[in-house]
Structure formats: C-alpha cells, structure tokens
Design an enzyme around this catalytic site. Structure first.
Site, PDB file in Angstrom:
ATOM      1  N   ARG A   1       0.935  -1.089  -0.064  1.00  0.00           N
ATOM      2  CA  ARG A   1       0.000  -0.013  -0.003  1.00  0.00           C
ATOM      3  C   ARG A   1       0.828   1.425   0.034  1.00  0.00           C
ATOM      4  O   ARG A   1       2.091   1.096   0.352  1.00  0.00           O
ATOM      5  CB  ARG A   1      -0.866   0.034   1.070  1.00  0.00           C
ATOM      6  CG  ARG A   1      -2.116  -0.711   0.998  1.00  0.00           C
ATOM      7  CD  ARG A   1      -3.233  -0.047   0.188  1.00  0.00           C
ATOM      8  NE  ARG A   1      -4.639  -0.563   0.274  1.00  0.00           N
ATOM      9  CZ  ARG A   1      -5.040  -1.421  -0.613  1.00  0.00           C
ATOM     10  NH1 ARG A   1      -4.221  -1.795  -1.857  1.00  0.00           N
ATOM     11  NH2 ARG A   1      -6.121  -2.206  -0.953  1.00  0.00           N
TER      12      ARG A   1
ATOM     13  N   GLU B   1      -3.587   8.314  -5.435  1.00  0.00           N
ATOM     14  CA  GLU B   1      -3.577   7.708  -6.754  1.00  0.00           C
ATOM     15  C   GLU B   1      -5.010   8.304  -7.399  1.00  0.00           C
ATOM     16  O   GLU B   1      -5.991   8.340  -6.882  1.00  0.00           O
ATOM     17  CB  GLU B   1      -3.764   6.228  -6.644  1.00  0.00           C
ATOM     18  CG  GLU B   1      -2.688   5.463  -6.058  1.00  0.00           C
ATOM     19  CD  GLU B   1      -2.692   4.002  -5.797  1.00  0.00           C
ATOM     20  OE1 GLU B   1      -3.886   3.287  -6.370  1.00  0.00           O
ATOM     21  OE2 GLU B   1      -1.789   3.470  -5.380  1.00  0.00           O
TER      22      GLU B   1
ATOM     23  N   HIS C   1      -0.745   1.094  -9.931  1.00  0.00           N
ATOM     24  CA  HIS C   1      -1.489  -0.105  -9.316  1.00  0.00           C
ATOM     25  C   HIS C   1      -1.911  -0.938 -10.098  1.00  0.00           C
ATOM     26  O   HIS C   1      -3.251  -1.327 -10.314  1.00  0.00           O
ATOM     27  CB  HIS C   1      -2.768   0.759  -8.730  1.00  0.00           C
ATOM     28  CG  HIS C   1      -3.000  -0.028  -7.414  1.00  0.00           C
ATOM     29  ND1 HIS C   1      -3.506   0.543  -6.313  1.00  0.00           N
ATOM     30  CD2 HIS C   1      -3.136  -1.292  -6.891  1.00  0.00           C
ATOM     31  CE1 HIS C   1      -3.843  -0.417  -5.214  1.00  0.00           C
ATOM     32  NE2 HIS C   1      -3.505  -1.704  -5.789  1.00  0.00           N
TER      33      HIS C   1
END
Length: 337
Positions: free
Chosen positions: A232, A261, A280
């Site tokens: 994370r 993000e 991601h």
C-alpha cells in the site's frame, strides 16, 4: 440476511461487474456510483465494493441498519475499517486467492528489469545508441520480503526459484516454516535490511506497518540496494524515498502503489532517478475481473445458504488470519493490492 424478499445486493462501481447475471433470480442487484451510495446502503442487505479504491464509504455509511455483509474486490481492506462500519457488526470478506501469483510474477519482472537494466536498454534503443554493458546476476543475492500472507509468500517463493536467498518477514516470528525455514517478525526487520540487495513490501496496511519505510529504514539498507512496494502507498514515506534515490543511497526502486492515486503530475516521484512507476496494476492480468466475480459468486452462494463465508477479515487485525494455507503452509496475514 433478511428473508421477506430477495436480498438487495448493492454494487459500488461505475462499471458493471461480469457474471452477476447468474444471481438475478436470487437477489435484487442495484449498481450505484458514489453519489447514490448513501441512499442505497440504507436498504442494502449486502454490499459488493467493486470499486475498491473508493473513499466514499465512511461518509455514506448509515447510522442505523445497512448491509450485514461487505465484500471487496481487493485483498487490502484498510479503506473498510472505519468506525461506523466496524460498529455495525457487518461481516467483511476480501478477494484473497486472485492476486498472489500475478503479483509475485510482477515483482520478479521488476527485479529482473532492474538487475538487467532493461530501462537503460530501452532508453538507448529510443536514442539509437549501441552501447554494450554488463548487467547483474540475481542468483545468490539477498532479498527481504515484508508481509507473511499469501501475497508475500508467493513473492518469496518466486524469488527463491530465481536463486535469490529470501528472508520472509511477518507480523509474528516463527520457526520451522515448511517453505522458508524461519519467518522473521517485524521487530527483526531493522537487522535484516543492511544485508539485503532487494527489499520488497507486500504487507497489509495497519497501524504497525504505516510509514515503516522511512528515512531511517532506507538509511539502514546497504548502499545500492533496490526497493519494491506492491503493498500500500502509506507503507512508504515518499519524500524519504525520493531523497534516498537522489543521494544514491538506493540503487533503484519500483512503486506500484501510492499515497495518492492517480499519482499527481507534479509529484517528485515522476522524476526520481532510478524509480519505476506503475499505476497499481501488479495484480491485474487478463481475466482478473472474471476471477474476482467468480470469487464473489461463490461466497454469495454460501451467504444465501447460511454457510460460513470464506476470506472473513478479522477487523482487529486488518486482514484475513489463516492458521494454515492449502498444502499445510502456515501464515498469518493477508497482503493488500
């Protein structure tokens, strides 16, 4: 589950998940975006968090009532562990089982790309420069993988298969692990960093792991070591990583997750030397959405039959605790794409 009529399953996401038409005769399905989430949750029996990057749930969660089961199309559940949901007593399940091998393959690809200087090769190709170089072998180098759940274990297995000497770090230390012999505890990480050529973070995000890779951690790593984060974004103090790359403390890094993000265009990460940035995507392979839907549907069948659900999150820990993985491999924590 309410029994007076078909259960209402709210699906949070802008896109329609595949395969859900299989349960249209057993549930009322209502797909909503963030704007309509609060209203939908008041009547929902279950919630499928298809948009697992959403941050809308805390504000939308009802003061009374609401879903009794929440399933997220992710391994990480940190966005679901807010006070109102925890007080509600809703059961939370995640998508363990979909992401492990793809992430392990992705990490292996990053390690090889950095060792073999593939970014440098592509840069020279674009500039039509023929420059012979020598690259590194990965066999025999040392890797520390932080995160002892299924994702971290898969990463450690794949790196071991490439010939790396891997130390696996988990929440709880233990001996006689069938795959790795010894598993180290988080408290031992500082002592492992100085000998590591590669450090990979695949841990769940908890109070214990937030900001664990900061200036002090990077200073402990050997000069020229590489760092990879597929856990994370908040595991890493990003300004400290940029500083470690700029002063040459680290030989390179790769980030697939970020505090914010999408990564803003003005982020200093974009221009940090030796940093590989991906959006991601380490777990996202062809067919992954169908795999996520299949997992949810299997748990839905259990839920409607009042059978125990799979992948139930321990909300006090922040991940799915497991005393034994398939094949008898013990581990205690879940990773977090």
């Amino acid at each position: 589950m309410r029994t007076t009529e078909l259960p209402l399953v709210v699906v949070l996401g802008d896109q329609e998940p595949p395969l859900l038409d299989r349960v249209k005769d057993r549930a009322r399905l209502r797909r909503v975006g963030e704007a309509d989430l609060a209203e939908a949750l008041r009547e929902a029996d279950a919630l499928l968090v298809w948009d697992f990057l959403t941050e809308a749930l805390p504000a939308a969660w009802p003061e009374h009532g609401g879903p009794r089961w929440v399933h997220t199309a992710s391994a990480g559940v940190d966005r679901l562990l807010f006070p109102a949901l925890l007080r509600s007593g809703a059961v939370i399940t995640n998508s363990r089982g979909v992401f492990e091998e793809p992430i392990a393959e992705y990490v292996a690809g990053l390690v090889l790309a950095m060792a073999k200087d593939l970014p440098g090769t592509l840069d020279r190709q674009r500039s039509r420069i023929w420059q012979h170089r020598e690259t590194e072998r990965v066999a025999g180098t040392r890797a520390v993988v932080v995160g002892g759940g299924p994702i971290g274990r898969a990463v450690a297995r794949v790196l071991s298969a490439l010939g790396l000497r891997v130390a696996l770090v988990s929440r709880t230390a233990r001996g006689r692990d069938p795959d790795f012999g010894r598993v180290y505890g988080f408290g031992e990480l500082a002592g492992l960093l100085p000998d590591a050529d590669w450090v990979v973070c695949a841990a769940p995000l908890t109070d214990e792991t937030a900001d664990m890779f900061d200036a002090a951690a990077f200073a402990r790593m050997k000069r020229g070591a590489r760092f990879v984060n597929v856990g994370r974004g908040p595991h890493v103090v990003e300004a400290d990583l940029v500083a470690a790359l700029r002063d040459g403390r680290l030989g390179g890094a790769a980030l697939d997750v970020f505090r914010r993000e999408p990564l803003p265009p003005d982020s200093p990460l974009w221009t940090a030397p030796g940093l590989l940035i991906s959006p991601h995507m380490s777990a996202d392979t062809h067919g992954w959405l169908e795999d996520l839907a299949e997992l949810f549907l299997a748990n839905f069948a259990r839920w409607t039959a009042d059978r125990p659900l799979r992948n139930v999150v321990d909300t006090t820990l922040g991940y799915v605790p497991m005393s034994e993985a398939p094949g008898g491999t013990p581990h205690t924590e879940e990773g977090s794409p």
